[in-house]
Design a protein around this motif. Structure first.
Motif, PDB file in Angstrom:
ATOM      1  N   GLY A 180       0.754  -1.239   0.000  1.00  0.00           N
ATOM      2  CA  GLY A 180       0.000   0.000   0.000  1.00  0.00           C
ATOM      3  C   GLY A 180       0.788   1.296   0.000  1.00  0.00           C
ATOM      4  O   GLY A 180       0.199   2.368   0.108  1.00  0.00           O
ATOM      5  N   PHE A 181       2.118   1.232  -0.084  1.00  0.00           N
ATOM      6  CA  PHE A 181       2.862   2.484  -0.225  1.00  0.00           C
ATOM      7  C   PHE A 181       2.797   2.959  -1.674  1.00  0.00           C
ATOM      8  O   PHE A 181       2.882   2.148  -2.595  1.00  0.00           O
ATOM      9  CB  PHE A 181       4.332   2.282   0.164  1.00  0.00           C
ATOM     10  N   ASP A 182       2.707   4.277  -1.872  1.00  0.00           N
ATOM     11  CA  ASP A 182       2.663   4.811  -3.238  1.00  0.00           C
ATOM     12  C   ASP A 182       4.042   4.842  -3.886  1.00  0.00           C
ATOM     13  O   ASP A 182       4.174   4.722  -5.093  1.00  0.00           O
ATOM     14  CB  ASP A 182       2.104   6.234  -3.238  1.00  0.00           C
ATOM     15  N   GLY A 183       5.054   5.082  -3.053  1.00  0.00           N
ATOM     16  CA  GLY A 183       6.408   5.111  -3.604  1.00  0.00           C
ATOM     17  C   GLY A 183       7.383   4.663  -2.547  1.00  0.00           C
ATOM     18  O   GLY A 183       7.309   5.116  -1.403  1.00  0.00           O
ATOM     19  N   VAL A 184       8.261   3.733  -2.892  1.00  0.00           N
ATOM     20  CA  VAL A 184       9.298   3.309  -1.944  1.00  0.00           C
ATOM     21  C   VAL A 184      10.636   3.262  -2.686  1.00  0.00           C
ATOM     22  O   VAL A 184      10.686   2.951  -3.873  1.00  0.00           O
ATOM     23  CB  VAL A 184       9.018   1.914  -1.331  1.00  0.00           C
ATOM     24  N   TYR A 185      11.676   3.600  -1.949  1.00  0.00           N
ATOM     25  CA  TYR A 185      12.991   3.473  -2.565  1.00  0.00           C
ATOM     26  C   TYR A 185      14.003   3.017  -1.529  1.00  0.00           C
ATOM     27  O   TYR A 185      13.793   3.183  -0.323  1.00  0.00           O
ATOM     28  CB  TYR A 185      13.436   4.793  -3.204  1.00  0.00           C
TER      29      TYR A 185
END
Length: 517
Positions: free
Chosen positions: A262-267
RNA sequence: GAUUCCGUAGCUCAGCUGGUAGAGCAACGCCCUUUUAAGGCGUGGGUCCUGGGUUCGAGCCCCAGCGGGAUCACCA
Protein backbone atom coordinates in the motif's frame (compact mmCIF):
# COMPACT_ATOMS: atom_id res chain seq x y z
CA UNK A 1 61.40 -7.55 24.95
CA UNK A 2 58.17 -6.75 23.21
CA UNK A 3 59.66 -3.40 22.32
CA UNK A 4 62.69 -5.10 20.83
CA UNK A 5 60.51 -7.13 18.53
CA UNK A 6 58.80 -3.98 17.32
CA UNK A 7 62.15 -2.24 16.95
CA UNK A 8 63.61 -4.81 14.58
CA UNK A 9 60.71 -4.44 12.19
CA UNK A 10 61.08 -0.68 11.97
CA UNK A 11 63.21 1.28 9.55
CA UNK A 12 65.51 4.09 10.64
CA UNK A 13 62.86 6.75 10.18
CA UNK A 14 60.28 4.90 12.23
CA UNK A 15 62.86 4.29 14.94
CA UNK A 16 63.60 8.01 15.01
CA UNK A 17 59.90 8.72 15.54
CA UNK A 18 59.60 6.19 18.34
CA UNK A 19 62.60 7.79 20.01
CA UNK A 20 61.06 11.23 19.59
CA UNK A 21 57.90 9.94 21.27
CA UNK A 22 59.88 8.66 24.24
CA UNK A 23 61.79 11.91 24.53
CA UNK A 24 58.54 13.89 24.56
CA UNK A 25 57.42 11.89 27.57
CA UNK A 26 60.79 12.47 29.24
CA UNK A 27 60.35 16.22 28.81
CA UNK A 28 56.88 15.90 30.30
CA UNK A 29 54.81 16.24 27.14
CA UNK A 30 52.18 13.58 26.57
CA UNK A 31 52.28 12.64 22.86
CA UNK A 32 48.71 11.31 23.00
CA UNK A 33 46.87 13.69 25.33
CA UNK A 34 43.30 12.95 26.34
CA UNK A 35 42.07 16.55 26.63
CA UNK A 36 39.92 18.09 23.93
CA UNK A 37 41.50 20.91 21.95
CA UNK A 38 39.27 23.81 21.10
CA UNK A 39 39.37 24.79 17.44
CA UNK A 40 38.15 28.26 16.44
CA UNK A 41 38.85 28.24 12.70
CA UNK A 42 39.48 25.95 9.79
CA UNK A 43 42.36 26.73 7.46
CA UNK A 44 39.87 27.38 4.69
CA UNK A 45 37.96 30.01 6.75
CA UNK A 46 41.13 32.00 7.14
CA UNK A 47 42.39 31.56 3.59
CA UNK A 48 39.13 32.74 2.09
CA UNK A 49 38.05 35.42 4.58
CA UNK A 50 41.17 37.03 6.01
CA UNK A 51 42.39 40.38 4.77
CA UNK A 52 44.23 43.35 6.31
CA UNK A 53 40.86 45.10 6.80
CA UNK A 54 39.57 42.42 9.15
CA UNK A 55 42.91 41.70 10.79
CA UNK A 56 41.49 42.58 14.18
CA UNK A 57 39.07 39.66 14.05
CA UNK A 58 41.91 37.20 13.69
CA UNK A 59 44.14 38.13 16.63
CA UNK A 60 43.31 34.96 18.50
CA UNK A 61 42.72 31.89 16.41
CA UNK A 62 43.23 28.25 17.21
CA UNK A 63 43.58 25.49 14.66
CA UNK A 64 44.37 21.80 14.77
CA UNK A 65 45.65 19.37 12.20
CA UNK A 66 48.66 17.56 10.84
CA UNK A 67 52.01 19.24 10.49
CA UNK A 68 52.76 18.58 6.83
CA UNK A 69 55.95 20.54 6.26
CA UNK A 70 58.71 22.20 8.26
CA UNK A 71 61.11 24.82 6.96
CA UNK A 72 63.49 25.60 9.78
CA UNK A 73 65.72 28.67 9.70
CA UNK A 74 67.46 28.85 13.04
CA UNK A 75 65.38 30.69 15.61
CA UNK A 76 62.31 30.91 13.41
CA UNK A 77 60.54 28.43 11.19
CA UNK A 78 57.72 28.02 8.78
CA UNK A 79 55.50 25.01 8.62
CA UNK A 80 52.27 23.90 7.03
CA UNK A 81 49.26 22.75 8.96
CA UNK A 82 46.71 20.56 7.21
CA UNK A 83 43.21 20.26 8.62
CA UNK A 84 40.02 18.78 7.22
CA UNK A 85 39.47 21.76 4.93
CA UNK A 86 42.93 22.39 3.53
CA UNK A 87 46.30 23.82 4.47
CA UNK A 88 47.65 26.98 5.98
CA UNK A 89 51.17 28.16 6.60
CA UNK A 90 52.30 28.64 10.19
CA UNK A 91 55.16 30.77 11.47
CA UNK A 92 56.89 29.66 14.64
CA UNK A 93 59.37 31.93 16.42
CA UNK A 94 61.52 30.62 19.22
CA UNK A 95 60.99 33.48 21.63
CA UNK A 96 57.25 33.56 21.00
CA UNK A 97 56.53 30.00 21.92
CA UNK A 98 59.26 30.07 24.60
CA UNK A 99 58.94 33.44 26.34
CA UNK A 100 60.89 32.22 29.40
CA UNK A 101 64.51 31.10 29.72
CA UNK A 102 63.63 27.54 28.82
CA UNK A 103 63.74 27.14 25.03
CA UNK A 104 62.94 23.43 24.99
CA UNK A 105 59.56 23.83 23.31
CA UNK A 106 61.23 25.32 20.25
CA UNK A 107 64.73 23.89 20.17
CA UNK A 108 63.75 20.33 21.00
CA UNK A 109 60.02 19.86 20.57
CA UNK A 110 59.29 21.85 17.43
CA UNK A 111 62.62 21.53 15.68
CA UNK A 112 63.46 17.92 16.47
CA UNK A 113 60.72 15.92 18.10
CA UNK A 114 57.83 16.92 15.87
CA UNK A 115 57.65 15.04 12.59
CA UNK A 116 55.67 15.44 9.45
CA UNK A 117 52.27 13.89 10.03
CA UNK A 118 52.04 14.71 13.73
CA UNK A 119 48.82 16.29 14.92
CA UNK A 120 49.33 19.63 16.62
CA UNK A 121 47.16 22.42 17.91
CA UNK A 122 48.18 26.04 17.53
CA UNK A 123 47.04 29.35 18.97
CA UNK A 124 48.14 32.67 17.50
CA UNK A 125 47.24 35.49 15.14
CA UNK A 126 46.95 35.77 11.38
CA UNK A 127 49.25 37.94 9.25
CA UNK A 128 50.62 38.13 5.74
CA UNK A 129 54.29 37.44 5.04
CA UNK A 130 56.55 39.52 2.85
CA UNK A 131 55.92 37.09 0.03
CA UNK A 132 52.20 37.56 0.47
CA UNK A 133 51.17 34.30 2.07
CA UNK A 134 48.47 34.30 4.71
CA UNK A 135 50.08 32.74 7.75
CA UNK A 136 49.30 31.98 11.38
CA UNK A 137 51.91 33.38 13.75
CA UNK A 138 52.03 30.76 16.48
CA UNK A 139 52.07 31.88 20.11
CA UNK A 140 51.29 28.53 21.64
CA UNK A 141 51.91 25.02 20.39
CA UNK A 142 50.29 21.82 21.66
CA UNK A 143 51.19 18.26 20.68
CA UNK A 144 47.94 16.44 19.96
CA UNK A 145 49.05 13.10 18.51
CA UNK A 146 52.32 11.57 17.37
CA UNK A 147 52.66 9.87 14.02
CA UNK A 148 54.94 6.85 14.08
CA UNK A 149 54.92 6.15 10.36
CA UNK A 150 56.36 8.19 7.53
CA UNK A 151 53.81 9.81 5.27
CA UNK A 152 54.81 10.12 1.64
CA UNK A 153 55.44 13.81 1.16
CA UNK A 154 53.96 15.09 -2.04
CA UNK A 155 55.52 18.35 -3.13
CA UNK A 156 54.59 20.57 -6.00
CA UNK A 157 56.86 23.10 -7.62
CA UNK A 158 55.57 25.73 -9.95
CA UNK A 159 58.06 26.97 -12.46
CA UNK A 160 57.98 30.77 -12.18
CA UNK A 161 58.66 31.37 -15.85
CA UNK A 162 56.53 28.75 -17.55
CA UNK A 163 53.92 28.34 -14.82
CA UNK A 164 54.35 24.61 -15.24
CA UNK A 165 53.58 22.45 -12.25
CA UNK A 166 55.85 19.57 -11.33
CA UNK A 167 54.80 17.03 -8.72
CA UNK A 168 57.48 15.29 -6.70
CA UNK A 169 57.07 11.98 -4.95
CA UNK A 170 53.40 11.60 -5.73
CA UNK A 171 51.82 8.74 -3.79
CA UNK A 172 50.22 7.20 -6.84
CA UNK A 173 50.62 3.42 -6.80
CA UNK A 174 46.95 2.31 -7.03
CA UNK A 175 47.60 -0.78 -4.94
CA UNK A 176 49.04 1.22 -2.05
CA UNK A 177 46.47 3.99 -2.44
CA UNK A 178 43.46 1.65 -2.18
CA UNK A 179 44.91 -0.50 0.59
CA UNK A 180 45.87 2.55 2.64
CA UNK A 181 43.09 4.93 1.73
CA UNK A 182 43.78 6.88 4.93
CA UNK A 183 47.20 7.80 3.53
CA UNK A 184 45.74 8.55 0.12
CA UNK A 185 43.19 10.89 1.69
CA UNK A 186 45.83 12.58 3.82
CA UNK A 187 48.40 13.12 1.16
CA UNK A 188 46.71 13.42 -2.22
CA UNK A 189 44.77 16.54 -3.03
CA UNK A 190 41.34 16.03 -4.50
CA UNK A 191 40.65 12.56 -3.12
CA UNK A 192 38.38 13.89 -0.40
CA UNK A 193 36.46 15.89 -2.99
CA UNK A 194 35.56 12.73 -4.91
CA UNK A 195 33.93 11.26 -1.82
CA UNK A 196 32.33 14.51 -0.74
CA UNK A 197 30.73 14.71 -4.19
CA UNK A 198 29.62 11.11 -3.97
CA UNK A 199 28.04 11.76 -0.61
CA UNK A 200 26.29 14.88 -1.89
CA UNK A 201 25.07 12.99 -4.95
CA UNK A 202 23.35 10.47 -2.68
CA UNK A 203 21.92 13.02 -0.29
CA UNK A 204 20.60 15.10 -3.20
CA UNK A 205 18.87 12.07 -4.67
CA UNK A 206 17.43 11.18 -1.29
CA UNK A 207 16.01 14.63 -0.68
CA UNK A 208 14.60 14.73 -4.22
CA UNK A 209 12.66 11.52 -3.52
CA UNK A 210 11.65 12.58 -0.04
CA UNK A 211 10.22 15.81 -1.38
CA UNK A 212 8.02 13.84 -3.74
CA UNK A 213 6.68 11.96 -0.74
CA UNK A 214 8.28 8.62 -1.53
CA UNK A 215 9.45 6.59 1.43
CA UNK A 216 12.98 5.42 2.05
CA UNK A 217 12.89 1.82 3.23
CA UNK A 218 15.22 -1.01 4.15
CA UNK A 219 14.78 -4.58 2.99
CA UNK A 220 16.72 -7.75 3.82
CA UNK A 221 20.30 -8.08 2.65
CA UNK A 222 20.25 -11.71 3.77
CA UNK A 223 17.72 -13.52 1.64
CA UNK A 224 16.61 -17.15 1.54
CA UNK A 225 15.95 -16.79 -2.21
CA UNK A 226 18.16 -14.54 -4.31
CA UNK A 227 15.71 -12.87 -6.66
CA UNK A 228 15.28 -9.85 -8.81
CA UNK A 229 18.29 -10.03 -11.08
CA UNK A 230 20.33 -12.37 -13.20
CA UNK A 231 23.60 -12.86 -11.34
CA UNK A 232 25.52 -15.33 -9.22
CA UNK A 233 25.12 -14.73 -5.49
CA UNK A 234 27.32 -15.09 -2.41
CA UNK A 235 26.08 -17.90 -0.24
CA UNK A 236 26.28 -18.04 3.51
CA UNK A 237 24.75 -20.01 6.38
CA UNK A 238 22.73 -19.05 9.40
CA UNK A 239 23.64 -21.20 12.38
CA UNK A 240 20.57 -20.84 14.59
CA UNK A 241 18.15 -21.50 11.75
CA UNK A 242 20.55 -23.96 10.17
CA UNK A 243 19.69 -22.75 6.72
CA UNK A 244 21.48 -21.31 3.73
CA UNK A 245 21.12 -17.59 3.07
CA UNK A 246 22.20 -15.47 0.14
CA UNK A 247 23.54 -11.96 0.12
CA UNK A 248 21.09 -10.03 -2.00
CA UNK A 249 21.82 -9.51 -5.68
CA UNK A 250 18.80 -7.20 -5.88
CA UNK A 251 15.98 -5.93 -3.69
CA UNK A 252 13.35 -5.61 -6.40
CA UNK A 253 11.00 -8.33 -5.18
CA UNK A 254 10.93 -6.96 -1.63
CA UNK A 255 10.25 -3.41 -2.76
CA UNK A 256 7.35 -4.62 -4.89
CA UNK A 257 5.90 -6.44 -1.88
CA UNK A 258 5.83 -3.02 -0.17
CA UNK A 259 3.93 -1.55 -3.11
CA UNK A 260 1.49 -4.43 -2.71
CA UNK A 261 1.27 -3.43 0.95
CA UNK A 262 0.00 0.00 0.00
CA UNK A 263 2.86 2.48 -0.22
CA UNK A 264 2.66 4.81 -3.24
CA UNK A 265 6.41 5.11 -3.60
CA UNK A 266 9.30 3.31 -1.94
CA UNK A 267 12.99 3.47 -2.56
CA UNK A 268 16.13 1.96 -1.11
CA UNK A 269 19.74 2.98 -1.50
CA UNK A 270 21.95 0.13 -0.45
CA UNK A 271 24.59 -2.46 -1.06
CA UNK A 272 24.14 -5.37 -3.45
CA UNK A 273 26.50 -8.29 -3.72
CA UNK A 274 27.36 -10.25 -6.84
CA UNK A 275 29.80 -13.10 -6.95
CA UNK A 276 31.25 -12.31 -10.34
CA UNK A 277 34.32 -10.91 -12.02
CA UNK A 278 35.91 -7.62 -11.04
CA UNK A 279 37.12 -4.92 -13.35
CA UNK A 280 37.06 -1.19 -13.52
CA UNK A 281 33.27 -1.05 -13.56
CA UNK A 282 32.52 -3.98 -11.22
CA UNK A 283 33.13 -4.42 -7.50
CA UNK A 284 31.68 -7.47 -5.67
CA UNK A 285 29.66 -5.16 -3.45
CA UNK A 286 28.18 -2.05 -4.96
CA UNK A 287 25.54 0.51 -4.19
CA UNK A 288 22.28 0.56 -6.04
CA UNK A 289 19.22 2.72 -5.81
CA UNK A 290 15.88 1.17 -6.64
CA UNK A 291 12.60 3.00 -6.62
CA UNK A 292 9.02 1.86 -7.27
CA UNK A 293 6.14 4.26 -7.80
CA UNK A 294 2.53 3.11 -8.02
CA UNK A 295 0.13 4.11 -10.80
CA UNK A 296 3.00 5.08 -13.12
CA UNK A 297 4.51 3.54 -16.24
CA UNK A 298 7.95 3.54 -17.86
CA UNK A 299 7.17 6.60 -19.97
CA UNK A 300 6.53 8.62 -16.83
CA UNK A 301 9.70 7.14 -15.37
CA UNK A 302 11.81 8.43 -18.27
CA UNK A 303 10.70 11.96 -17.48
CA UNK A 304 11.44 11.46 -13.80
CA UNK A 305 14.97 10.22 -14.60
CA UNK A 306 15.65 13.23 -16.83
CA UNK A 307 14.55 15.59 -14.10
CA UNK A 308 16.43 13.72 -11.37
CA UNK A 309 19.75 13.51 -13.19
CA UNK A 310 19.61 17.09 -14.33
CA UNK A 311 18.87 18.17 -10.77
CA UNK A 312 21.75 16.13 -9.34
CA UNK A 313 24.23 17.26 -11.97
CA UNK A 314 23.39 20.91 -11.41
CA UNK A 315 23.64 20.61 -7.65
CA UNK A 316 27.10 19.03 -7.91
CA UNK A 317 28.50 21.33 -10.59
CA UNK A 318 27.59 24.88 -9.58
CA UNK A 319 24.28 24.91 -11.34
CA UNK A 320 25.55 23.54 -14.62
CA UNK A 321 23.89 20.45 -16.09
CA UNK A 322 27.03 19.29 -17.90
CA UNK A 323 29.92 17.13 -16.81
CA UNK A 324 33.22 16.45 -18.45
CA UNK A 325 33.88 12.75 -18.69
CA UNK A 326 36.85 11.13 -20.34
CA UNK A 327 37.41 14.26 -22.42
CA UNK A 328 33.79 14.53 -23.55
CA UNK A 329 31.14 16.97 -22.45
CA UNK A 330 28.02 15.16 -21.35
CA UNK A 331 24.81 17.13 -21.02
CA UNK A 332 22.30 15.88 -18.47
CA UNK A 333 19.64 18.48 -19.23
CA UNK A 334 16.56 16.69 -20.53
CA UNK A 335 14.86 15.56 -22.61
CA UNK A 336 17.16 12.73 -23.66
CA UNK A 337 17.05 10.98 -27.00
CA UNK A 338 14.73 7.97 -27.05
CA UNK A 339 15.07 5.01 -29.39
CA UNK A 340 13.57 1.58 -29.29
CA UNK A 341 16.09 -1.23 -29.33
CA UNK A 342 15.07 -2.15 -32.89
CA UNK A 343 15.37 1.46 -34.04
CA UNK A 344 18.81 1.79 -32.52
CA UNK A 345 20.02 -1.35 -34.31
CA UNK A 346 18.56 -0.12 -37.55
CA UNK A 347 20.25 3.25 -37.05
CA UNK A 348 23.72 1.77 -36.63
CA UNK A 349 23.52 -1.24 -38.98
CA UNK A 350 21.07 0.02 -41.57
CA UNK A 351 18.91 -3.06 -41.21
CA UNK A 352 15.45 -3.49 -39.69
CA UNK A 353 15.54 -6.71 -37.67
CA UNK A 354 12.12 -6.41 -36.04
CA UNK A 355 10.56 -9.13 -38.18
CA UNK A 356 13.50 -11.53 -38.34
CA UNK A 357 13.14 -14.93 -36.74
CA UNK A 358 15.91 -16.62 -34.78
CA UNK A 359 17.56 -18.20 -37.83
CA UNK A 360 17.55 -15.01 -39.90
CA UNK A 361 18.85 -13.07 -36.95
CA UNK A 362 21.70 -15.53 -36.45
CA UNK A 363 22.68 -15.10 -40.07
CA UNK A 364 22.52 -11.33 -39.78
CA UNK A 365 24.74 -11.35 -36.65
CA UNK A 366 27.36 -13.34 -38.52
CA UNK A 367 27.23 -10.94 -41.46
CA UNK A 368 27.86 -8.10 -39.02
CA UNK A 369 30.85 -9.86 -37.50
CA UNK A 370 29.07 -10.51 -34.20
CA UNK A 371 30.19 -13.82 -32.77
CA UNK A 372 27.34 -16.04 -31.65
CA UNK A 373 26.80 -19.60 -30.50
CA UNK A 374 24.06 -22.18 -30.79
CA UNK A 375 22.69 -21.70 -27.26
CA UNK A 376 21.66 -18.11 -27.97
CA UNK A 377 17.96 -17.50 -28.32
CA UNK A 378 16.39 -14.59 -30.19
CA UNK A 379 16.61 -12.22 -27.24
CA UNK A 380 20.23 -12.99 -26.58
CA UNK A 381 21.11 -12.49 -30.27
CA UNK A 382 19.51 -9.05 -30.23
CA UNK A 383 21.35 -8.22 -27.03
CA UNK A 384 24.69 -9.23 -28.59
CA UNK A 385 23.99 -7.21 -31.70
CA UNK A 386 23.09 -4.20 -29.61
CA UNK A 387 26.18 -4.54 -27.44
CA UNK A 388 28.49 -4.80 -30.44
CA UNK A 389 26.97 -2.30 -32.81
CA UNK A 390 25.07 0.31 -30.80
CA UNK A 391 26.21 0.75 -27.22
CA UNK A 392 29.49 2.52 -27.90
CA UNK A 393 27.71 5.23 -29.90
CA UNK A 394 25.47 6.28 -27.02
CA UNK A 395 27.61 9.02 -25.50
CA UNK A 396 24.97 11.59 -24.57
CA UNK A 397 22.22 10.29 -22.26
CA UNK A 398 19.97 8.08 -24.40
CA UNK A 399 16.98 5.94 -23.48
CA UNK A 400 16.82 2.60 -25.24
CA UNK A 401 13.30 1.21 -24.95
CA UNK A 402 11.24 -1.92 -25.60
CA UNK A 403 13.36 -5.02 -25.03
CA UNK A 404 12.71 -8.58 -26.16
CA UNK A 405 10.60 -10.44 -23.63
CA UNK A 406 12.94 -13.41 -23.22
CA UNK A 407 15.52 -11.57 -21.16
CA UNK A 408 13.23 -9.60 -18.90
CA UNK A 409 11.02 -11.80 -16.71
CA UNK A 410 9.87 -9.05 -14.35
CA UNK A 411 8.65 -6.44 -16.85
CA UNK A 412 5.16 -6.05 -18.26
CA UNK A 413 4.43 -7.01 -21.84
CA UNK A 414 4.38 -4.08 -24.21
CA UNK A 415 0.96 -2.47 -24.51
CA UNK A 416 1.12 -2.69 -28.34
CA UNK A 417 4.25 -4.40 -29.64
CA UNK A 418 4.17 -8.18 -29.67
CA UNK A 419 7.17 -9.99 -28.14
CA UNK A 420 8.50 -6.94 -26.33
CA UNK A 421 8.35 -5.62 -22.80
CA UNK A 422 7.98 -2.09 -21.47
CA UNK A 423 11.52 -1.48 -20.36
CA UNK A 424 14.15 1.15 -20.85
CA UNK A 425 17.81 1.45 -20.07
CA UNK A 426 19.63 4.75 -19.90
CA UNK A 427 23.03 4.80 -21.59
CA UNK A 428 25.67 7.43 -20.98
CA UNK A 429 29.15 7.34 -22.47
CA UNK A 430 28.41 3.92 -23.92
CA UNK A 431 27.53 2.41 -20.53
CA UNK A 432 24.24 1.47 -18.94
CA UNK A 433 23.54 3.48 -15.82
CA UNK A 434 19.82 3.00 -15.23
CA UNK A 435 17.26 0.30 -15.92
CA UNK A 436 13.49 0.58 -15.56
CA UNK A 437 10.25 -1.22 -16.30
CA UNK A 438 6.59 -0.90 -16.27
CA UNK A 439 6.44 -3.61 -13.64
CA UNK A 440 4.72 -6.88 -14.29
CA UNK A 441 1.79 -7.06 -11.87
CA UNK A 442 -0.22 -9.82 -13.56
CA UNK A 443 0.43 -12.81 -11.28
CA UNK A 444 -0.52 -15.38 -13.88
CA UNK A 445 1.84 -13.93 -16.47
CA UNK A 446 4.52 -13.60 -13.78
CA UNK A 447 4.24 -17.27 -12.87
CA UNK A 448 4.61 -18.26 -16.50
CA UNK A 449 7.69 -16.08 -16.85
CA UNK A 450 9.28 -17.63 -13.79
CA UNK A 451 8.57 -21.03 -15.26
CA UNK A 452 10.38 -20.00 -18.44
CA UNK A 453 13.34 -19.11 -16.23
CA UNK A 454 13.20 -22.52 -14.58
CA UNK A 455 13.47 -24.11 -18.01
CA UNK A 456 16.55 -21.98 -18.74
CA UNK A 457 18.05 -23.04 -15.41
CA UNK A 458 17.40 -26.67 -16.28
CA UNK A 459 19.32 -26.09 -19.51
CA UNK A 460 22.27 -24.93 -17.39
CA UNK A 461 21.85 -21.17 -17.28
CA UNK A 462 23.48 -20.33 -13.95
CA UNK A 463 21.94 -16.90 -13.86
CA UNK A 464 18.35 -17.78 -14.53
CA UNK A 465 15.99 -16.49 -11.88
CA UNK A 466 14.62 -18.62 -9.11
CA UNK A 467 10.87 -18.87 -8.58
CA UNK A 468 9.83 -16.91 -5.53
CA UNK A 469 6.50 -18.35 -4.32
CA UNK A 470 5.96 -15.72 -1.64
CA UNK A 471 6.49 -12.93 -4.13
CA UNK A 472 3.91 -14.50 -6.43
CA UNK A 473 1.49 -14.79 -3.52
CA UNK A 474 1.97 -11.09 -2.78
CA UNK A 475 1.04 -9.96 -6.27
CA UNK A 476 -1.84 -12.42 -6.33
CA UNK A 477 -3.29 -10.28 -3.57
CA UNK A 478 -3.13 -7.44 -6.09
CA UNK A 479 -0.40 -5.00 -7.01
CA UNK A 480 -1.23 -1.61 -8.52
CA UNK A 481 0.26 -0.70 -11.86
CA UNK A 482 3.76 0.41 -10.98
CA UNK A 483 6.94 1.62 -12.57
CA UNK A 484 10.33 0.74 -11.13
CA UNK A 485 13.84 2.05 -11.67
CA UNK A 486 17.33 1.02 -10.67
CA UNK A 487 20.45 3.16 -10.84
CA UNK A 488 24.02 2.00 -10.28
CA UNK A 489 25.20 4.61 -7.83
CA UNK A 490 28.89 3.84 -8.18
CA UNK A 491 28.77 4.29 -11.93
CA UNK A 492 26.80 7.48 -11.55
CA UNK A 493 29.44 8.68 -9.10
CA UNK A 494 32.10 7.86 -11.69
CA UNK A 495 30.32 10.05 -14.22
CA UNK A 496 29.84 12.87 -11.75
CA UNK A 497 33.50 12.87 -10.68
CA UNK A 498 35.16 12.03 -14.03
CA UNK A 499 36.73 8.80 -12.79
CA UNK A 500 37.34 5.86 -15.08
CA UNK A 501 37.60 3.20 -12.39
CA UNK A 502 35.00 2.16 -9.81
CA UNK A 503 37.84 1.80 -7.33
CA UNK A 504 38.30 5.56 -7.41
CA UNK A 505 34.77 6.16 -6.12
CA UNK A 506 34.83 3.46 -3.41
CA UNK A 507 36.72 4.21 -0.20
CA UNK A 508 37.78 0.59 0.17
CA UNK A 509 37.52 -1.37 -3.08
CA UNK A 510 37.76 -5.13 -2.75
CA UNK A 511 41.36 -6.38 -2.90
CA UNK A 512 43.25 -9.55 -2.40
CA UNK A 513 44.69 -9.82 1.10
CA UNK A 514 47.98 -8.06 1.51
CA UNK A 515 51.02 -10.27 1.22
CA UNK A 516 52.71 -10.99 4.54
CA UNK A 517 56.24 -9.77 4.72
C1' G B 1 39.68 -16.67 -17.34
C1' A B 2 43.33 -14.84 -21.60
C1' U B 3 47.07 -11.47 -23.18
C1' U B 4 50.50 -7.90 -21.68
C1' C B 5 53.31 -4.57 -18.57
C1' C B 6 55.12 -3.68 -13.74
C1' G B 7 57.26 -4.98 -8.50
C1' U B 8 64.77 -1.79 -6.50
C1' A B 9 65.52 2.91 0.22
C1' G B 10 59.71 5.74 3.78
C1' C B 11 57.96 8.15 -1.48
C1' U B 12 59.06 8.85 -6.87
C1' C B 13 62.38 6.53 -9.93
C1' A B 14 67.51 5.20 -12.49
C1' G B 15 70.51 0.84 -12.87
C1' C B 16 74.20 -0.54 -19.99
C1' U B 17 75.71 -6.57 -23.76
C1' G B 18 75.22 -10.41 -16.41
C1' G B 19 80.63 -8.04 -12.72
C1' U B 20 78.37 -7.53 -6.52
C1' A B 21 73.20 -1.07 -5.94
C1' G B 22 72.36 4.81 -7.16
C1' A B 23 69.64 9.97 -7.45
C1' G B 24 66.02 13.54 -5.62
C1' C B 25 62.78 14.14 -1.70
C1' A B 26 62.25 12.16 3.42
C1' A B 27 65.53 10.78 7.95
C1' C B 28 69.90 11.93 11.29
C1' G B 29 73.93 15.92 12.82
C1' C B 30 75.56 21.14 12.36
C1' C B 31 74.59 26.56 10.52
C1' C B 32 70.58 30.04 9.52
C1' U B 33 64.58 35.21 12.71
C1' U B 34 59.65 36.25 6.63
C1' U B 35 60.69 30.97 4.10
C1' U B 36 57.65 28.27 0.54
C1' A B 37 60.14 21.69 -3.50
C1' A B 38 63.73 27.22 1.66
C1' G B 39 69.18 26.98 1.42
C1' G B 40 74.38 25.30 2.80
C1' C B 41 77.83 21.41 4.75
C1' G B 42 78.09 16.41 6.53
C1' U B 43 76.08 11.20 7.80
C1' G B 44 73.25 6.86 7.82
C1' G B 45 69.58 3.90 5.37
C1' G B 46 68.28 -1.98 0.87
C1' U B 47 65.24 -9.65 2.04
C1' C B 48 66.44 -5.50 -5.50
C1' C B 49 58.27 -9.21 -4.39
C1' U B 50 59.00 -14.84 -3.07
C1' G B 51 61.08 -19.71 -4.24
C1' G B 52 63.92 -22.56 -7.51
C1' G B 53 67.43 -22.86 -11.82
C1' U B 54 71.56 -21.39 -15.36
C1' U B 55 76.45 -19.14 -14.40
C1' C B 56 82.92 -18.36 -11.67
C1' G B 57 79.29 -14.43 -10.72
C1' A B 58 72.07 -12.68 -11.15
C1' G B 59 68.54 -6.51 -9.59
C1' C B 60 69.41 -8.00 -14.85
C1' C B 61 68.78 -14.44 -18.07
C1' C B 62 65.20 -19.06 -17.44
C1' C B 63 61.02 -21.59 -14.66
C1' A B 64 57.19 -21.41 -10.98
C1' G B 65 54.45 -18.54 -7.61
C1' C B 66 52.46 -13.89 -5.13
C1' G B 67 50.59 -8.87 -5.71
C1' G B 68 49.05 -4.81 -8.83
C1' G B 69 47.90 -2.05 -13.52
C1' A B 70 46.06 -2.09 -18.62
C1' U B 71 43.38 -4.52 -22.64
C1' C B 72 40.01 -8.36 -23.91
C1' A B 73 36.41 -12.09 -22.47
C1' C B 74 32.58 -13.03 -18.92
C1' C B 75 28.90 -10.31 -16.31
C1' A B 76 22.74 -6.20 -16.87
Amino acid sequence: MKNQKIMTSLNDQELARLEALNKLREIGIEPFPAEAFEVSHLSEDIQSKWSEEVEGDYMEVSLAGRLMMKRIMGKASFGELQDSAGRIQIYVQRDDICPEEDKTMYNDVFKKLLDIGDYIGIKGFVFRTRLGEITVHVKELTVLSKSLRVLPIVKTQIDKETGKETVYDAFKDPDARYRMRYVDLTVNEGIKDIFIKRSRMISTMRSYFDQKGWLEVETPALQPIHGGAAARPFKTHHNALDMPLYLRIANELYLKRLIVGGFDGVYEIGKMFRNEGMDRTHNPEFTSMEIYVAYKDYIWMMEMVEDLLEHITRSLHDGIAEVEYDGKIINFAGPYERMSMYESIEKYTGTDISNMDEAALGKFCKSQGVSIDATMGRGKLIDELFGEKVEAHLIQPTFITDYPIEMTPLAKKHRIKEGLVERFELFVNGKEIANAYTELNDPIDQRERFEEQLKLAAKGDEEAMVLDEDFLRSIEYGMPPTSGLGIGMDRLAMLMTNKKSIQEVLFFPQMRPEQKK
